[in-house]
Design a protein around this motif. Structure first.
Motif, mmCIF file in Angstrom:
data_model
loop_
_atom_site.group_PDB
_atom_site.id
_atom_site.type_symbol
_atom_site.label_atom_id
_atom_site.label_comp_id
_atom_site.label_asym_id
_atom_site.label_seq_id
_atom_site.Cartn_x
_atom_site.Cartn_y
_atom_site.Cartn_z
ATOM 1 N N PHE A 94 0.807 -1.213 0.000
ATOM 2 C CA PHE A 94 0.000 0.000 0.000
ATOM 3 C C PHE A 94 0.846 1.271 0.000
ATOM 4 O O PHE A 94 0.505 2.262 -0.652
ATOM 5 C CB PHE A 94 -0.935 0.008 1.220
ATOM 6 C CG PHE A 94 -1.635 1.322 1.408
ATOM 7 C CD1 PHE A 94 -2.665 1.699 0.556
ATOM 8 C CD2 PHE A 94 -1.244 2.205 2.416
ATOM 9 C CE1 PHE A 94 -3.303 2.935 0.710
ATOM 10 C CE2 PHE A 94 -1.876 3.428 2.574
ATOM 11 C CZ PHE A 94 -2.907 3.798 1.728
ATOM 12 N N GLU A 95 1.965 1.258 0.718
ATOM 13 C CA GLU A 95 2.725 2.505 0.878
ATOM 14 C C GLU A 95 3.259 3.067 -0.437
ATOM 15 O O GLU A 95 3.585 4.251 -0.529
ATOM 16 C CB GLU A 95 3.865 2.338 1.884
ATOM 17 C CG GLU A 95 4.956 1.371 1.498
ATOM 18 C CD GLU A 95 4.734 -0.021 2.041
ATOM 19 O OE1 GLU A 95 5.668 -0.839 1.955
ATOM 20 O OE2 GLU A 95 3.626 -0.305 2.551
ATOM 21 N N HIS A 96 3.314 2.245 -1.482
ATOM 22 C CA HIS A 96 3.763 2.753 -2.774
ATOM 23 C C HIS A 96 2.802 3.810 -3.328
ATOM 24 O O HIS A 96 3.213 4.689 -4.081
ATOM 25 C CB HIS A 96 3.912 1.606 -3.777
ATOM 26 C CG HIS A 96 5.092 0.731 -3.500
ATOM 27 N ND1 HIS A 96 5.115 -0.619 -3.821
ATOM 28 C CD2 HIS A 96 6.282 0.985 -2.914
ATOM 29 C CE1 HIS A 96 6.284 -1.136 -3.446
ATOM 30 N NE2 HIS A 96 7.004 -0.178 -2.899
ATOM 31 N N THR A 97 1.534 3.714 -2.948
ATOM 32 C CA THR A 97 0.572 4.722 -3.415
ATOM 33 C C THR A 97 0.891 6.091 -2.821
ATOM 34 O O THR A 97 0.643 7.121 -3.443
ATOM 35 C CB THR A 97 -0.871 4.335 -3.037
ATOM 36 O OG1 THR A 97 -1.036 4.374 -1.619
ATOM 37 C CG2 THR A 97 -1.228 2.950 -3.558
ATOM 38 N N ILE A 98 1.451 6.084 -1.617
ATOM 39 C CA ILE A 98 1.827 7.341 -0.948
ATOM 40 C C ILE A 98 3.108 7.909 -1.536
ATOM 41 O O ILE A 98 3.178 9.090 -1.891
ATOM 42 C CB ILE A 98 1.992 7.116 0.576
ATOM 43 C CG1 ILE A 98 0.659 6.673 1.194
ATOM 44 C CG2 ILE A 98 2.516 8.378 1.259
ATOM 45 C CD1 ILE A 98 0.752 6.301 2.662
ATOM 46 N N SER A 99 4.116 7.058 -1.646
ATOM 47 C CA SER A 99 5.405 7.533 -2.156
ATOM 48 C C SER A 99 5.296 8.023 -3.591
ATOM 49 O O SER A 99 5.966 8.974 -3.995
ATOM 50 C CB SER A 99 6.469 6.440 -2.044
ATOM 51 O OG SER A 99 6.092 5.277 -2.761
ATOM 52 N N MET A 100 4.428 7.422 -4.386
ATOM 53 C CA MET A 100 4.271 7.866 -5.775
ATOM 54 C C MET A 100 3.494 9.172 -5.871
ATOM 55 O O MET A 100 3.724 9.970 -6.784
ATOM 56 C CB MET A 100 3.584 6.776 -6.607
ATOM 57 C CG MET A 100 4.436 5.525 -6.807
ATOM 58 S SD MET A 100 6.141 5.869 -7.360
ATOM 59 C CE MET A 100 5.828 6.508 -8.997
#
Length: 345
Positions: A94-100
């Motif tokens: 899930f955290e990839h949605t934030i970093s992107m």
């Protein structure tokens, strides 16, 4: 009883209206895009077990989808496939949605696979038999599935809590299968950050000493201070907007797999999962599954509090988030899961 022409005409109109409504509803549910490519980093891991179940039990096909799954060394590589255009969807953290979003790329998670990361950090008993504190890791080599993946994220957070920066260690991508085992056993790495069933194998062979564990909800709360969303299916916001029925079909298949997993016993799991995932030891695989079972999402819903915890976690070590105003409502949606949960009760 004979109908007048007027009554017959009214009845015929009502019939046609119902027929058209029925067929329009059928058409509305038909996936706009039937061939879908999904990228995943470490498909053999329990982290992505719902994806494997949906694939092996034919749930994607039942939804009218022809899904092709490409397996990469880690979540960061799978994300690159999405950004590069070779994948439509990612089964990833899930955290990839934030970093992107911090990089001005809008990616949205639409179904949750895991409500705990299941990631474990362990020091090698071979190269670090005298380990005492996180400070001892300075200058050491840490094996992660792939640099930039969720295993790196967890490692960075644990280091930050212990007063170290990511630059204080060396990260080495070792994948999520045989390469990771080889790296640890050869002494090429001092620390491993990986998932089950690999971690349970290393534990049984007394090869590692665990220093951080997120396989249970209790341990996850202890590490992150709250619920931490793990694997999801995510795609670009444009994909979801353009192919809502396809997104719904993917979600339906995943929610159905999650519901199956809630009722399945360990023996049911080993019958469905490819034998190559079981590391040649069915008993070990079952033991590992029981350790992570509660980490699997029961319904696919992404918790609001979990998104906040994920953002807080990334902010602890990621300089790219400094000063960025992240809109968490753009990082996930439960719209599709709610419909799927209503369908598969």
């Amino acid at each position: 009883m004979k109908l007048s022409w007027k009554q017959f005409a009214i009845a015929l109109c009502l019939f046609l209206a119902g027929y058209l409504t029925f067929n329009n509803n059928l058409f509305a549910q038909t996936p706009e895009k039937t061939k879908v490519s999904i990228a995943v980093g470490g498909k053999n891991l329990f982290y992505y077990l719902p994806l494997t179940i949906a694939e092996q039990l034919g749930y994607f096909k039942d939804e009218g989808l022809d899904v092709q799954i490409s397996d990469f060394a880690g979540g960061a590589k799978a994300l690159q496939a999405l950004i590069g255009g070779s994948a439509d969807v990612v089964s990833g953290a899930f955290e990839h949605t934030i970093s992107m979003q911090a990089k001005n790329q809008r990616i949205t998670a639409f179904v949750l696979q895991g409500r705990a990361p299941q990631i474990v950090m362990g020091v090698s008993n071979k190269t670090m038999p005298n380990y005492k504190t996180i400070a001892d890791l300075k200058g050491k080599k840490i094996g992660v599935t792939a640099p930039g993946s969720s295993t790196s994220m967890m490692s960075n957070f644990v280091l930050a809590k212990g007063g170290l920066k990511p630059t204080d260690v060396s990260y080495i991508g070792v994948g999520a299968s045989a390469g990771a085992l080889s790296a640890l056993r050869s002494g090429s790495i001092d620390v491993i950050v990986n998932l089950d069933p690999l971690i349970t194998m290393m534990q049984q062979d007394n090869e590692i000493r665990i220093i951080s564990d997120t396989r249970t909800l209790k341990d996850t709360n202890a590490v992150f201070g709250g619920p931490m969303p793990a694997a999801t299916l995510y795609a670009s916001a444009d994909f979801i907007k353009k192919y809502p029925n396809t997104t719904q079909a993917l979600t339906n298949a995943m929610v159905r797999a999650l519901k199956w997993l809630q009722k399945a016993g360990p023996e049911d799991i080993v019958k469905v999962v490819p034998e190559s995932y079981q590391l040649g030891d069915r008993a070990l695989y079952i033991d590992a599954f029981m350790k992570v079972r509660e980490a699997l999402s029961p319904d696919g819903l992404i918790p609001d509090e979990g998104a906040k915890v994920a953002l807080h976690t990334l902010e602890a070590f990621d300089p790219e988030l400094a000063g960025k105003n992240i809109d968490l409502s753009q990082t996930y949606t439960n719209e599709f899961v709610k419909k799927a949960d209503a369908k598969y009760k």
